[in-house]
Scaffold this motif. Structure first.
Motif, PDB file in Angstrom:
ATOM      1  N   ILE A 129       4.733 -82.443 -55.412  1.00  0.00           N
ATOM      2  CA  ILE A 129       3.533 -83.189 -54.713  1.00  0.00           C
ATOM      3  C   ILE A 129       3.980 -82.938 -52.999  1.00  0.00           C
ATOM      4  O   ILE A 129       5.241 -83.184 -52.558  1.00  0.00           O
ATOM      5  CB  ILE A 129       3.948 -84.765 -54.889  1.00  0.00           C
ATOM      6  N   LYS A 130       2.678 -82.728 -52.232  1.00  0.00           N
ATOM      7  CA  LYS A 130       2.996 -82.864 -51.002  1.00  0.00           C
ATOM      8  C   LYS A 130       2.088 -83.991 -50.627  1.00  0.00           C
ATOM      9  O   LYS A 130       0.746 -83.667 -50.487  1.00  0.00           O
ATOM     10  CB  LYS A 130       2.474 -81.405 -50.075  1.00  0.00           C
ATOM     11  N   PRO A 131       2.585 -85.068 -50.187  1.00  0.00           N
ATOM     12  CA  PRO A 131       1.804 -86.214 -49.852  1.00  0.00           C
ATOM     13  C   PRO A 131       1.291 -86.015 -48.334  1.00  0.00           C
ATOM     14  O   PRO A 131       1.677 -85.377 -47.585  1.00  0.00           O
ATOM     15  CB  PRO A 131       2.491 -87.526 -50.008  1.00  0.00           C
ATOM     16  N   ALA A 132      -0.053 -87.002 -48.098  1.00  0.00           N
ATOM     17  CA  ALA A 132      -0.453 -86.969 -46.777  1.00  0.00           C
ATOM     18  C   ALA A 132       0.763 -87.331 -46.003  1.00  0.00           C
ATOM     19  O   ALA A 132       1.621 -88.186 -46.205  1.00  0.00           O
ATOM     20  CB  ALA A 132      -1.445 -87.818 -46.642  1.00  0.00           C
ATOM     21  N   GLU A 133       1.006 -86.839 -44.619  1.00  0.00           N
ATOM     22  CA  GLU A 133       1.948 -87.094 -43.707  1.00  0.00           C
ATOM     23  C   GLU A 133       2.062 -88.794 -43.228  1.00  0.00           C
ATOM     24  O   GLU A 133       3.094 -89.130 -43.362  1.00  0.00           O
ATOM     25  CB  GLU A 133       1.520 -86.585 -42.243  1.00  0.00           C
ATOM     26  N   GLN A 134       0.771 -89.286 -43.334  1.00  0.00           N
ATOM     27  CA  GLN A 134       0.996 -90.885 -43.034  1.00  0.00           C
ATOM     28  C   GLN A 134       1.543 -91.585 -44.217  1.00  0.00           C
ATOM     29  O   GLN A 134       1.934 -92.797 -44.176  1.00  0.00           O
ATOM     30  CB  GLN A 134      -0.398 -91.265 -42.746  1.00  0.00           C
ATOM     31  N   GLY A 145      -8.714 -83.982 -50.835  1.00  0.00           N
ATOM     32  CA  GLY A 145      -8.745 -84.093 -49.255  1.00  0.00           C
ATOM     33  C   GLY A 145      -9.949 -83.793 -48.738  1.00  0.00           C
ATOM     34  O   GLY A 145     -11.187 -83.861 -49.430  1.00  0.00           O
ATOM     35  N   SER A 146     -10.034 -83.363 -47.524  1.00  0.00           N
ATOM     36  CA  SER A 146     -11.171 -83.001 -46.898  1.00  0.00           C
ATOM     37  C   SER A 146     -11.798 -81.609 -47.159  1.00  0.00           C
ATOM     38  O   SER A 146     -11.227 -80.741 -47.535  1.00  0.00           O
ATOM     39  CB  SER A 146     -10.887 -82.851 -45.317  1.00  0.00           C
ATOM     40  N   PRO A 147     -13.162 -81.502 -47.066  1.00  0.00           N
ATOM     41  CA  PRO A 147     -13.728 -80.025 -47.431  1.00  0.00           C
ATOM     42  C   PRO A 147     -13.119 -78.915 -46.640  1.00  0.00           C
ATOM     43  O   PRO A 147     -13.064 -77.925 -47.034  1.00  0.00           O
ATOM     44  CB  PRO A 147     -15.240 -80.279 -46.987  1.00  0.00           C
ATOM     45  N   GLU A 162     -10.861 -82.233 -54.896  1.00  0.00           N
ATOM     46  CA  GLU A 162     -11.836 -83.469 -54.877  1.00  0.00           C
ATOM     47  C   GLU A 162     -11.881 -83.704 -53.382  1.00  0.00           C
ATOM     48  O   GLU A 162     -11.090 -84.116 -52.651  1.00  0.00           O
ATOM     49  CB  GLU A 162     -11.212 -84.699 -55.859  1.00  0.00           C
ATOM     50  N   LEU A 163     -13.127 -83.354 -52.944  1.00  0.00           N
ATOM     51  CA  LEU A 163     -13.507 -83.496 -51.656  1.00  0.00           C
ATOM     52  C   LEU A 163     -14.098 -84.912 -50.872  1.00  0.00           C
ATOM     53  O   LEU A 163     -14.360 -85.713 -51.750  1.00  0.00           O
ATOM     54  CB  LEU A 163     -14.053 -82.161 -51.042  1.00  0.00           C
ATOM     55  N   GLY A 164     -14.859 -84.702 -49.784  1.00  0.00           N
ATOM     56  CA  GLY A 164     -15.498 -85.787 -49.304  1.00  0.00           C
ATOM     57  C   GLY A 164     -17.026 -86.036 -49.607  1.00  0.00           C
ATOM     58  O   GLY A 164     -17.437 -85.263 -50.495  1.00  0.00           O
ATOM     59  N   ILE A 224      -1.635 -81.577 -53.714  1.00  0.00           N
ATOM     60  CA  ILE A 224      -1.673 -82.028 -52.357  1.00  0.00           C
ATOM     61  C   ILE A 224      -2.559 -83.121 -52.113  1.00  0.00           C
ATOM     62  O   ILE A 224      -3.894 -83.153 -52.908  1.00  0.00           O
ATOM     63  CB  ILE A 224      -2.188 -80.758 -51.301  1.00  0.00           C
ATOM     64  N   THR A 225      -2.321 -84.140 -51.654  1.00  0.00           N
ATOM     65  CA  THR A 225      -2.865 -85.637 -51.708  1.00  0.00           C
ATOM     66  C   THR A 225      -3.354 -86.200 -50.454  1.00  0.00           C
ATOM     67  O   THR A 225      -2.710 -85.879 -49.211  1.00  0.00           O
ATOM     68  CB  THR A 225      -1.878 -86.644 -52.362  1.00  0.00           C
ATOM     69  N   PRO A 226      -4.463 -86.774 -50.350  1.00  0.00           N
ATOM     70  CA  PRO A 226      -4.888 -87.661 -49.155  1.00  0.00           C
ATOM     71  C   PRO A 226      -3.945 -89.133 -48.832  1.00  0.00           C
ATOM     72  O   PRO A 226      -3.260 -89.444 -49.677  1.00  0.00           O
ATOM     73  CB  PRO A 226      -6.273 -87.644 -49.389  1.00  0.00           C
ATOM     74  N   GLN A 232     -22.867 -86.388 -42.014  1.00  0.00           N
ATOM     75  CA  GLN A 232     -21.509 -86.049 -42.051  1.00  0.00           C
ATOM     76  C   GLN A 232     -21.006 -87.314 -42.985  1.00  0.00           C
ATOM     77  O   GLN A 232     -21.379 -88.332 -43.065  1.00  0.00           O
ATOM     78  CB  GLN A 232     -20.756 -85.618 -40.850  1.00  0.00           C
ATOM     79  N   GLU A 233     -19.536 -86.988 -43.337  1.00  0.00           N
ATOM     80  CA  GLU A 233     -18.737 -88.254 -43.950  1.00  0.00           C
ATOM     81  C   GLU A 233     -18.248 -88.836 -42.687  1.00  0.00           C
ATOM     82  O   GLU A 233     -17.414 -88.453 -42.045  1.00  0.00           O
ATOM     83  CB  GLU A 233     -17.639 -87.551 -44.833  1.00  0.00           C
ATOM     84  N   VAL A 234     -18.597 -90.032 -42.624  1.00  0.00           N
ATOM     85  CA  VAL A 234     -18.045 -91.083 -41.679  1.00  0.00           C
ATOM     86  C   VAL A 234     -16.454 -91.401 -41.688  1.00  0.00           C
ATOM     87  O   VAL A 234     -15.730 -91.435 -40.907  1.00  0.00           O
ATOM     88  CB  VAL A 234     -18.960 -92.400 -41.524  1.00  0.00           C
TER      89      VAL A 234
END
Ligand code: NAD
Length: 479
Positions: free
Chosen positions: A178-183, A232-234, A252-254, A152-154, A380-382
């Protein structure tokens, strides 16, 4: 390859297949429609997993040399098609074309490293007679593939970060869905086609674009999936880990990466130039973007001046332009959030030295100082083009500020004092410390991963391969 404006499908059993339902992918900068892409369903995901499961024995039985050859061939094809691949990344991720080309260059290397690691995936000899009663036995270990890996990827490195999962999976002898990011599904569709042309057997790779929650649920609940590899995100990472059960998982997070510039640094301008790159590369939408800079009080004036000077040279524009350094953010929500966070910091006493404003669908590179620790742009992560530069009295104060974070991915320390470098390197609560480099530095064969909320497990090709394989011991009794 189809062009980006066409209707695109999902990748299944060696070809791109049409789907009944599609969703629209828009260009984040111009707003125009880039493609209508297959909207993945739960049934499609189940079919992709079943097909990858069926292809597993074929991939497992390829020799290491054959698997390496596929990865080397994919690297070669990608090198030949660099401009085409860079254009796909640039358009769907709104990445300045210069940065998109460098992502392709890195991806070529990641594929090459994966081919090399395929050949190095060796176990070791164990003398079992080291244990009382173990006499008369030899033992050795081997690494076996595990089966279907779910990736699952960002959106932010749609090609290279996907290859950080696909390359090691193939190296270990696995198949992958693979499930890629929507965008950013187009880079993954391109990659699956590339690997197929390089000789990967049909079924060994599938791409199911679409929404995370329903498709992720299928990946988590299907017992044929042996490993979840997520970047992706935490928030999503924690959710997946809580539901993964006995599946292997890597997250692998932010981060809100920090660096320190101490009193011994001489070429402050050179450090400022690197730091500007680290803060504003790809609009700060990088997991290890340089977000917090702490500078010794004796250097703060000179550093800040040089930093602002360099920042003012950055060109905002369309990602296709060769002149562009920073472009629009990935979506309107990001733009609104980043501007709100800047405003919050300002209200709580931070000074905006430059930027702080919207430009088109983006935000201008923004430098803040005197930023309190508890505001969002600090703690936070900007994930946007915002950096803070705060003054500190000494290394202890810098260390305390750097570690005052829920995250721990990369940290940078600029110093000419070896003792100070080593002391900080050992005390920083992160996965990687870069001495005399910005925290935004990553080479693709480095071990790479976070502590705290920045991750779980390690990537970096050699390390990812081992996390996608099962260690088996074989003992031979000759007594
Ligand atoms: P995101 O978490 O929103 O999405 C990542 C992926 O997860 C997408 O494919 C999304 O569709 C999917 N997803 C969302 N909800 C899901 C669910 N419930 N179940 C399964 N899948 C789900 O992240 P993003 O906005 O695409 O990327 C930005 C984040 O990624 C940032 O936090 C950044 O730091 C992080 N990141 C980390 C690294 C690293 O190596 N540590 C690298 C790049 C990005």
């Amino acid at each position: 390859m189809t062009t980006a404006t066409e209707t695109r499908g999902w990748f299944f059993e060696g070809t791109e297949q049409k789907a009944e339902q599609t969703y629209q992918v828009n260009h984040p900068h111009s707003g125009e429609i880039l493609a209508h892409v297959a909207e993945g369903t739960k049934e499609m995901m189940t079919a992709a997993i079943a097909s990858a499961h069926e292809a597993f024995p074929t991939v497992k039985n390829l020799s290491k040399s054959e698997r390496a050859q596929i990865l080397f061939q994919a690297a070669k094809l990608l090198e030949d098609e660099k401009e085409q691949a860079a254009k796909i990344i640039s358009q769907e991720a709104c990445k300045p074309i210069k940065a998109a080309r460098s992502e392709v260059d890195r991806t070529v290397q990641t594929l090459q490293f994966s081919g090399e690691e395929t050949k190095r995936l060796d176990g070791e000899y164990l003398s079992l007679d080291a244990a009382a009663g173990g006499e008369g036995r030899d033992a050795y270990t081997i690494y076996e593939p595990i089966g279907v890996v779910a990736a699952i990827t960002p959106f932010n490195f749609p090609l290279n970060l996907t290859v950080h999962k696909v390359g090691p999976a193939i190296a270990a002898g696995n198949t992958i869905v693979i499930k890629p990011a929507e965008q950013t599904p187009l880079s993954s569709l391109y990659l699956a086609d590339l690997l197929t042309r390089a000789g990967l057997p049909a079924g060994a790779i599938a791409v199911v674009p679409g929404e995370g929650p329903p498709l992720g649920e299928v990946m988590l609940s299907d017992d044929r999936v042996k490993k979840i590899s997520f970047t992706g995100s935490p928030r999503v990472g924690k959710l997946l880990k809580n539901q993964a059960g006995l599946k292997k998982i890597t997250l692998e997070l932010g981060s809100n990466s920090a660096m320190y510039v101490d009193e011994s640094v001489q070429d402050i301008e050179a450090v400022a130039t690197k730091a500007v790159q680290g803060a504003f590369a790809y609009n700060g939408q990088v997991c290890l973007s340089t977000q917090r800079i702490y500078v010794h009080e004796s250097q703060i004036e000179k550093f800040t001046k040089a930093f602002i000077e360099q920042t003012s040279k950055l060109q905002f524009g369309a990602p296709e332009s060769e002149e562009t350094d920073v472009s629009s953010l990935i979506n309107q929500d990001s733009r609104v959030r980043v501007l709100q966070w800047i405003e919050e910091a300002h209200e709580k006493g931070a000074k905006v030295l430059t930027g702080g404003k919207a430009e088109g669908n983006g935000v201008l590179p923004t430098v803040l100082t005197n930023v309190p620790r508890d505001v969002n742009v600090s703690c936070q992560e900007v994930f946007g083009p915002v950096v803070l530069i705060n003054e500190v009295k000494n290394a202890d104060e810098a260390l305390n500020a750097m570690n005052d974070s829920d995250y721990g991915l990369n940290a940078g320390v600029f110093t000419n004092n070896l003792q100070q470098a080593l002391k900080l390197a050992h005390q920083l609560e992160v996965g990687q410390v870069l001495v005399n480099d910005v925290p935004t530095l990553r080479f693709d064969h480095m071990p790479y991963g976070g502590v705290k909320q920045s991750g779980y497990g390690r990537e970096g090709v050699k390390y990812a391969v081992k996390e996608m394989a099962e260690l088996k011991m074989i003992s031979l009794n000759f007594s």
